[in-house]
Design a protein around this motif. Structure first.
Motif, PDB file in Angstrom:
ATOM      1  N   GLY A  76       0.991  -1.195   0.045  1.00  0.00           N
ATOM      2  CA  GLY A  76      -0.025   0.175   0.029  1.00  0.00           C
ATOM      3  C   GLY A  76       0.691   1.267  -0.010  1.00  0.00           C
ATOM      4  O   GLY A  76       0.038   2.194   0.330  1.00  0.00           O
ATOM      5  N   PHE A  77       2.043   1.223  -0.349  1.00  0.00           N
ATOM      6  CA  PHE A  77       2.965   2.604  -0.160  1.00  0.00           C
ATOM      7  C   PHE A  77       4.030   2.084  -1.253  1.00  0.00           C
ATOM      8  O   PHE A  77       4.486   1.051  -1.385  1.00  0.00           O
ATOM      9  CB  PHE A  77       3.084   2.820   1.030  1.00  0.00           C
ATOM     10  N   TYR A  78       4.911   3.070  -1.299  1.00  0.00           N
ATOM     11  CA  TYR A  78       6.275   3.024  -2.003  1.00  0.00           C
ATOM     12  C   TYR A  78       7.274   3.128  -0.910  1.00  0.00           C
ATOM     13  O   TYR A  78       7.391   4.062  -0.320  1.00  0.00           O
ATOM     14  CB  TYR A  78       6.336   4.240  -3.056  1.00  0.00           C
ATOM     15  N   TYR A  79       8.244   1.916  -1.055  1.00  0.00           N
ATOM     16  CA  TYR A  79       8.929   1.746   0.147  1.00  0.00           C
ATOM     17  C   TYR A  79       9.945   3.090   0.011  1.00  0.00           C
ATOM     18  O   TYR A  79      10.656   3.576   0.939  1.00  0.00           O
ATOM     19  CB  TYR A  79       9.707   0.451   0.118  1.00  0.00           C
ATOM     20  N   ILE A  80      10.525   3.452  -1.328  1.00  0.00           N
ATOM     21  CA  ILE A  80      11.534   4.354  -1.579  1.00  0.00           C
ATOM     22  C   ILE A  80      11.156   5.622  -0.881  1.00  0.00           C
ATOM     23  O   ILE A  80      12.230   6.514  -0.589  1.00  0.00           O
ATOM     24  CB  ILE A  80      11.937   4.526  -2.941  1.00  0.00           C
ATOM     25  N   TYR A  81       9.858   5.731  -0.710  1.00  0.00           N
ATOM     26  CA  TYR A  81       9.545   7.350  -0.129  1.00  0.00           C
ATOM     27  C   TYR A  81       9.625   7.469   1.299  1.00  0.00           C
ATOM     28  O   TYR A  81       9.321   8.412   1.817  1.00  0.00           O
ATOM     29  CB  TYR A  81       8.102   7.472  -0.832  1.00  0.00           C
ATOM     30  N   HIS A  82       9.963   6.154   1.965  1.00  0.00           N
ATOM     31  CA  HIS A  82       9.859   6.214   3.324  1.00  0.00           C
ATOM     32  C   HIS A  82      11.067   5.456   3.836  1.00  0.00           C
ATOM     33  O   HIS A  82      11.503   5.483   5.171  1.00  0.00           O
ATOM     34  CB  HIS A  82       8.634   5.603   3.882  1.00  0.00           C
ATOM     35  N   PHE A  83      12.084   4.888   3.198  1.00  0.00           N
ATOM     36  CA  PHE A  83      13.062   4.082   3.567  1.00  0.00           C
ATOM     37  C   PHE A  83      14.107   4.944   4.447  1.00  0.00           C
ATOM     38  O   PHE A  83      14.522   5.859   4.313  1.00  0.00           O
ATOM     39  CB  PHE A  83      13.813   3.584   2.236  1.00  0.00           C
ATOM     40  N   ILE A  84      14.418   3.970   5.810  1.00  0.00           N
ATOM     41  CA  ILE A  84      15.542   4.678   6.424  1.00  0.00           C
ATOM     42  C   ILE A  84      16.316   3.212   6.851  1.00  0.00           C
ATOM     43  O   ILE A  84      15.524   2.531   7.214  1.00  0.00           O
ATOM     44  CB  ILE A  84      15.021   5.252   7.846  1.00  0.00           C
ATOM     45  N   PRO A  85      17.362   3.531   6.708  1.00  0.00           N
ATOM     46  CA  PRO A  85      18.412   2.166   6.781  1.00  0.00           C
ATOM     47  C   PRO A  85      18.142   1.706   8.210  1.00  0.00           C
ATOM     48  O   PRO A  85      18.019   2.533   9.131  1.00  0.00           O
ATOM     49  CB  PRO A  85      19.746   2.483   6.239  1.00  0.00           C
ATOM     50  N   ALA A  86      18.467   0.380   8.503  1.00  0.00           N
ATOM     51  CA  ALA A  86      18.682   0.083   9.778  1.00  0.00           C
ATOM     52  C   ALA A  86      19.427   0.864  10.822  1.00  0.00           C
ATOM     53  O   ALA A  86      20.556   1.104  10.255  1.00  0.00           O
ATOM     54  CB  ALA A  86      18.992  -1.765  10.000  1.00  0.00           C
ATOM     55  N   ASN A  87      19.276   0.989  11.803  1.00  0.00           N
ATOM     56  CA  ASN A  87      20.035   1.780  12.944  1.00  0.00           C
ATOM     57  C   ASN A  87      20.194   3.225  12.652  1.00  0.00           C
ATOM     58  O   ASN A  87      20.980   4.073  13.415  1.00  0.00           O
ATOM     59  CB  ASN A  87      21.567   1.151  13.009  1.00  0.00           C
ATOM     60  N   ASP A  88      19.697   3.736  11.377  1.00  0.00           N
ATOM     61  CA  ASP A  88      19.795   5.141  11.074  1.00  0.00           C
ATOM     62  C   ASP A  88      18.786   6.117  12.098  1.00  0.00           C
ATOM     63  O   ASP A  88      17.674   5.498  12.288  1.00  0.00           O
ATOM     64  CB  ASP A  88      19.340   5.334   9.736  1.00  0.00           C
ATOM     65  N   THR A  89      19.208   6.945  12.720  1.00  0.00           N
ATOM     66  CA  THR A  89      18.324   7.869  13.613  1.00  0.00           C
ATOM     67  C   THR A  89      17.830   9.011  12.887  1.00  0.00           C
ATOM     68  O   THR A  89      17.105   9.863  13.843  1.00  0.00           O
ATOM     69  CB  THR A  89      19.042   8.287  14.740  1.00  0.00           C
TER      70      THR A  89
END
Lengths: 284, 486
Positions: B203-216
């Motif tokens: 239901g959404f585009y991942y690239i529009y919300h992606f934050i890598p693991a452990n990224d604050t």
């Protein structure tokens, strides 16, 4: 010799199939369309019509889409092949280009939007499909577009001659002495469907329903608006008289910047005793 | 009164839908709010299909309508031209059945007790559910002054303002100058609020919300609505468009507050005083006079700031954010729209500075942090999407999306950490096409495979079971819904 039951059933099925197919064939006959340098295909236009047009103009093109009852003015009935916005003489079919231009431009102050966002091919496909709703397109040819001579310079003399024409032809009876669409005949007017229709209000309007240039205005009263009480004056006006009338009509539009209006306003400053237009002494 | 266009075969199909729903049951967490407004159809007498490929996704005609400030420019746009009973309001909600399943989840060896330890396993849930609800008010306040207010709720009826803005349209009579003020969706290459997939994983585009693991970085992504001002312009047919935004570095938060993170758990915390910037330009052109449709190309970029520590109480109780560090998202798009096929490709490159990529406070006054072993993080991603328009009432979709890390925030971390692949297939059918209301029957299946991502992807969002990273989670959603709007 009697027919077997199987043969009878087979023939009945064939007849049923033909009876279903023939109307479909007749309705879908593609008369083609040529506008904007493109060729339109009715089959492609059918899908676009279903997406964009059917809600108002109806599945059968008769102007009775499910939304038509709430719309004023009513959607065009394509089955009559009667069109207002044309470049052709009154009583004749419009050209494919006329229909294409209407689709592109839309009809201001109505529920017909501008369909410029569609591609040129989509628009000419729609023209081809619209023509399948009436057999007139198969039996008649579109009229020959009228010739519009070059516009002469705008002068106060031209404006005054046009004013005289406006008075003499009694345009004011519908459009009103000040062009506000409130002439004495205005409330009595009906269109080809018997529905009330108001004359154009030059005072409030900035665009015409078929365009906004002087050439568009020239075309309106030289071809008439078929299906409305607005006749063609091609038999009453010479081309130069028609241009005079255009120049005068522009003076009735305070919201449109024009040389005509500037000249007229300057003229009335020094000519206070201008005879009013029409029988009403409150005219311009 | 005339009935809407509804052929007999549709009647029979609708009669069978309840039985179908019994056979296929899907459950879904709240889908994103989406922008389709039957109120416009009622105002102008146009069917939904005029503006929407399938609502809420826009046709080019709908795009022009939107770019004009929800106006047809036919001198009947001002509310005074309408009967006083017309009210520019619509609602949308999606009753549904869905099934969510994810592998590599931490579960008990013996359910109900941890005495025997834990193991990896698959968790599956299914059932009937509700989406959130949109109540959308939008239209014109006056000629060339438009507005939108969208209170939107999750499935528990907790509301927030998804958008709320005023727009000054066609300033000085020019369609090249339109100014929007308030909270709104950025002018993205493909609007997420108008895409019609709804499942938990699709239901959404991942690239529009992606934050890598452990990224604050607490920026929720360019897919989040932002609060600021936007200047836009477009050609008459919206084939040429641009948009420039300046937004507060709040990720669309209100009360001058930023979002919640592991560092900032106080969600009402005032944020910094910086501005983020976004720009988008696109150009479309007909292919062969439009007999092969039209194509769009474009580019976009977002440059923003996020705080890394706060003013008071040793930085643990925040007053306002300090130590703002930059990040950006940038990319390009390619779109091709024909009568039956719509093809979309969007690329995004993301970068977060070192101080955001790691849980490390930077610029702590006299304290110089030790950033040995840490670095900025960057990634590349995008999606390819194909739609097949069987008719204005029936559309099929297939989408593939991927994200690949280019640089991890921790030196030496596995290169595949946070990578993901996602697939979505959907069918959306409208039994009627109307100018009063809309109903869509939707079936959708989506799948995502992610590597050690705990903050996005997967229906459950739990930590991947594997103490030694990387660890893959595969999560799929099966979704069947009745999506309606009035």
């Amino acid at each position: 010799m009697t027919m077997s039951k199987n043969v009878k059933h087979g023939l009945m099925l064939c007849a049923l199939g033909l009876s279903l197919a023939i109307p479909g064939i007749a309705v879908a006959q593609d008369t083609g369309a040529h506008a904007a340098g493109l060729t339109g295909r009715a089959e492609a236009g059918k899908l676009d019509y279903r997406r964009w047009c059917v809600g108002c103009h109806g599945e059968e093109g008769n102007g009775e889409g499910n939304n038509a009852q709430w719309i004023d003015p009513k959607p065009r009935d394509f089955t009559t092949a009667l069109f207002r916005w044309r470049s052709t003489p009154t009583g004749s079919l419009p050209t494919d280009q006329d229909l294409y231009d209407t689709i592109t431009r839309g009809v201001v102050d109505t529920f017909m939007p501008s369909w410029r966002p569609l591609t040129p091919q989509e628009r000419v496909d729609l023209v081809a499909y619209i023509k399948t709703f009436s057999t007139k397109w198969q039996t008649q040819k579109p009229g020959t577009p009228i010739a519009i001579p070059p516009e002469p310079p705008t002068t106060i003399e031209s404006v005054l001659r046009g004013r005289e024409t406006f008075d003499k032809l009694q345009c004011w009876k519908c459009h009103g002495p000040e062009g506000r669409g409130d002439g004495p005949s205005a409330v009595t007017l009906t269109d080809d469907k018997g529905l009330p229709i108001r004359p154009y209000n030059f005072h409030d309007g900035t665009r015409f329903r078929c365009g906004e240039t002087n050439q568009d205005l020239y075309k309106i009263f030289m071809t008439g608006l078929d299906g409305t009480p607005m006749p063609s004056f091609v038999d009453n006006l010479k081309p130069e008289e028609a241009w005079d009338l255009v120049h005068f009509l522009r003076t009735l539009q305070p919201h449109v910047k024009s040389q005509s209006r500037d000249l007229w306003l300057e003229y009335v400053k020094t000519h206070k005793d201008i005879k009013p237009i029409g029988a009403d002494s409150a005219g311009q | 009164m005339k009935t809407p266009y509804l052929p007999k075969w549709a009647d029979r199909m609708i009669a069978g839908v309840p039985a179908l729903l019994v056979l296929l049951a899907v459950m879904l967490p709240s889908p994103k709010p989406a922008n389709a407004i039957p109120a416009f159809a009622r105002k102008y007498g146009l069917p939904c299909s005029a503006c929407h490929i399938t609502w809420p996704e826009l046709t080019n005609f709908g795009q022009v309508f939107r770019d004009n400030g929800y106006q047809l420019m036919n001198e009947r746009d001002s509310p005074i031209t309408r009967d006083a009973s017309y009210f520019p309001a619509s609602i949308r909600i999606t009753p549904q059945w869905h099934r969510e399943s994810a592998n590599n989840q931490t579960i008990d060896v013996t359910p109900g007790t941890t005495e025997d330890g834990e193991r990896k396993g698959t968790v599956t849930q299914a059932g009937f559910d509700l989406s959130g609800m949109d109540m959308w008010f939008a239209g014109t306040l006056f000629n060339n002054i438009s507005f939108s207010v969208l209170p939107s709720s999750d499935s528990t009826a907790t509301f927030h303002f998804e958008n709320a803005y005023v727009r000054f349209d066609n300033i000085r009579g020019s369609r090249w100058f339109n100014l929007k003020v308030g909270k709104y969706e950025l002018d993205l290459p493909v609007s997420e609020k108008r895409e019609w997939t709804l499942s938990g994983n699709g239901g959404f585009y991942y690239i529009y919300h992606f934050i890598p693991a452990n990224d604050t970085n607490i920026f929720g992504g360019i897919g989040d609505n932002q609060t600021g001002v936007e200047l836009t312009g477009h050609s008459a047919n919206s084939y040429t468009r641009y948009a420039i935004s300046a937004v507060s570095s709040l990720d669309g938060g209100v009360n001058l507050a930023y979002g919640c993170t592991a560092v900032n758990t106080n969600c009402s915390t005032p944020a910094g005083r910086t501005l983020d910037y976004y720009g988008h330009f696109e150009q479309a052109f007909n292919i062969g006079n439009g007999n092969l449709g039209y194509m769009k190309v474009g580019a976009y970029g977002y440059y923003g700031f996020a705080p890394t520590y706060w003013q008071t109480t040793g930085g643990t109780t925040q007053l306002y954010g300090l130590g703002n560090k930059p990040f950006y998202r940038a990319g390009a798009e390619w779109l091709w729209y024909t009568t039956h096929w719509n093809l979309k490709g969007v690329y995004l490159h993301g970068w977060d500075s070192l101080c955001l990529a790691n849980v490390t406070a930077c610029n702590l006054g006299h304290v110089i942090p030790d950033t040995t072993g840490f670095q900025s993080t960057s990634w590349n991603g995008g999606f390819l999407e194909a739609e097949y328009v069987i008719s204005p009432q029936w559309v099929l979709l297939g989408r593939y999306e991927l994200i690949r890390m280019a640089q991890q925030g921790v030196v030496g971390a596995p290169g595949s950490l946070s990578n993901l692949d996602a697939y979505t297939f959907a069918s959306r059918w409208n039994p009627f096409m109307f100018s009063r209301a809309g109903l869509a029957i939707q079936a959708e299946w989506s799948y995502i495979r992610s590597t050690d991502i705990t903050n996005q992807g997967g229906a459950f969002g739990s930590t991947c079971f594997n103490p030694a990273a990387p660890c893959h989670i595969g999560s799929n959603s099966l979704f069947l819904a009745t999506d309606f709007a009035f």
